[in-house]
Design a protein around this motif. Structure first.
Motif, PDB file in Angstrom:
ATOM      1  N   LEU A 132       0.888  -1.126   0.168  1.00 16.04           N
ATOM      2  CA  LEU A 132      -0.258  -0.049   0.113  1.00 16.04           C
ATOM      3  C   LEU A 132       0.986   1.375  -0.121  1.00 16.04           C
ATOM      4  O   LEU A 132       1.725   1.686   0.409  1.00 16.04           O
ATOM      5  CB  LEU A 132      -0.949  -0.221   1.026  1.00 16.04           C
ATOM      6  CG  LEU A 132      -1.681   0.793   1.811  1.00 16.04           C
ATOM      7  CD1 LEU A 132      -2.386   0.933   0.390  1.00 16.04           C
ATOM      8  CD2 LEU A 132      -2.798   1.183   3.288  1.00 16.04           C
ATOM      9  N   THR A 133       1.045   2.011  -0.924  1.00 14.20           N
ATOM     10  CA  THR A 133       1.357   3.718  -0.941  1.00 14.20           C
ATOM     11  C   THR A 133       0.466   4.781  -1.955  1.00 14.20           C
ATOM     12  O   THR A 133      -0.451   4.466  -2.185  1.00 14.20           O
ATOM     13  CB  THR A 133       2.421   3.269  -1.954  1.00 14.20           C
ATOM     14  OG1 THR A 133       3.259   4.370  -1.792  1.00 14.20           O
ATOM     15  CG2 THR A 133       2.296   2.984  -2.946  1.00 14.20           C
ATOM     16  N   LEU A 135       1.307   5.836   2.220  1.00 14.43           N
ATOM     17  CA  LEU A 135       0.722   5.727   3.462  1.00 14.43           C
ATOM     18  C   LEU A 135       0.259   7.403   4.069  1.00 14.43           C
ATOM     19  O   LEU A 135       0.601   7.431   5.457  1.00 14.43           O
ATOM     20  CB  LEU A 135       1.493   4.880   4.030  1.00 14.43           C
ATOM     21  CG  LEU A 135       1.704   3.543   4.076  1.00 14.43           C
ATOM     22  CD1 LEU A 135       2.499   2.847   4.862  1.00 14.43           C
ATOM     23  CD2 LEU A 135       0.068   2.694   3.656  1.00 14.43           C
ATOM     24  N   ALA A 217      -3.068   5.375  -3.140  1.00 12.12           N
ATOM     25  CA  ALA A 217      -3.543   5.826  -2.421  1.00 12.12           C
ATOM     26  C   ALA A 217      -3.122   7.336  -2.414  1.00 12.12           C
ATOM     27  O   ALA A 217      -1.775   7.440  -2.713  1.00 12.12           O
ATOM     28  CB  ALA A 217      -4.003   5.721  -1.896  1.00 12.12           C
ATOM     29  N   GLY A 222      -4.059   6.796   2.227  1.00  9.86           N
ATOM     30  CA  GLY A 222      -3.833   5.872   2.375  1.00  9.86           C
ATOM     31  C   GLY A 222      -3.628   5.825   4.016  1.00  9.86           C
ATOM     32  O   GLY A 222      -3.296   4.726   4.772  1.00  9.86           O
TER      33      GLY A 222
END
Length: 326
Positions: A132-133, A135, A217, A222
């Protein structure tokens, strides 16, 4: 390889000291940065280089200027050594803002990257992880930034986890292409054109099902998603514990499902997923939690070894600067 570790700025420096004293790996040489009083507690002598510093980066410091105002701080000295190729990877549990800003200013951005993103692996309901990035490095990302996060995230999953063509999704308020604000609509169109194996939008409720290998995101969404996952996991763990400790019968039941409870707790233990790292800068710096224990530091070091052995950041620089993707 040479790994830099910042002792200061964390909740309990003693945990880092204990980890360094107990870690045994002939492939790794630790360059440890801290005050003399901290370094004196490191009794291990093999594969250890102590760097005595006189300053510490504090949470109250101006993150954007600390690299200029506190040049002898442990974090800044470590990043300077990384920039000068004295060490290969830097690890810190200090101020996230200062670490991100100082890494950006001191290490430099990859050509074509305007806003590096902070990335981390997260658990799913299966045995797989996803990346996920961003953040929280940039709460106001542009569509170009989201496209770059997709490209860099794919490279990470491809070379670290050997996924030939990692799937990518864009976190959004709906799965339709028309959903989201102007930035997200434009990013969707650009990622679709420029990034292979783009699967479209994903809603937050499906994020832990491992539908995709990389989720993109802006830093605002995020960061909220990350903290929501951490909070829900912690609350569920406490609720489950409360249920099984309610009375004698539930305690007996707990013995029967003890392995399952431990497996659940282990799956959502952030310490086993390494640290967060900046995508888009020229050299690898890894951020661990300020409360990181020896287990978290171990996995952060394993992550650092993988990044170094695969020459990931060299690949990222070459790929992004030559535009060799899709």
């Amino acid at each position: 390889m040479k790994i830099g570790i910042d002792i200061l700025g964390v909740d309990e420096p003693g945990r880092i000291i204990n980890f360094v004293n107990s870690y045994d790996d002939n492939e790794v040489e630790f360059y440890v940065y801290g005050l003399e009083e901290n370094l004196d507690k490191i009794t291990k002598t093999k594969n250890i280089v102590k760097n005595v510093c006189t300053e510490e980066v504090l949470m109250s410091d101006d993150a954007a200027r600390v690299h200029r105002k506190k040049k002898d701080a442990s974090m800044i000295r470590m990043l300077s050594d990384l920039n000068n190729d004295i060490i290969d990877v830097a690890i810190s549990g200090g101020s996230t803002g200062a670490f991100m800003a100082s890494s950006l200013f001191m290490l430099g951005r990859i050509e074509g990257i305007s806003k590096p993103g902070l990335a981390s692996l997260l658990p799913t309901s299966s045995e797989h992880k996803f990346l996920l990035t961003d953040l929280g490095a940039n709460v106001e990302a542009k569509s170009d930034d989201l496209v770059n996060y997709a490209k860099l995230g794919q490279l990470y999953m491809k070379y670290i986890y050997k996924i030939d063509e990692p799937s990518v999704a864009l976190l959004n308020v709906g799965v339709e292409e028309t959903k989201g604000n102007k930035v997200y609509k434009e990013a969707h169109k650009m990622i679709k054109e420029e990034v292979a194996n783009f699967k479209g939008n994903i809603e937050a409720r499906n994020i832990l099902e491992h539908r995709f290998d990389v989720v993109i995101a802006d830093g605002f969404a995020g960061n909220i998603l990350l903290k929501s996952i951490e909070g829900v996991a912690s609350s569920l763990g406490a609720m489950i514990k409360g249920i099984f400790l309610k009375n004698f019968r539930t305690k007996i039941s707990a013995l029967l499902v003890r392995k399952g409870i431990k497996a659940f707790k282990k799956k959502f233990d952030y310490s086993e997923y390494g640290g967060a790292f900046l995508l888009g800068i020229k050299k690898p710096s890894i951020k661990v939690h300020g409360s990181a224990d020896e287990n978290a530091l171990y996995y952060a070091v394993q992550q650092a070894k993988q990044i170094h052995k695969t020459k990931l950041y060299d690949i990222m620089i070459e790929t992004m600067e030559k535009g060799e993707q899709k």
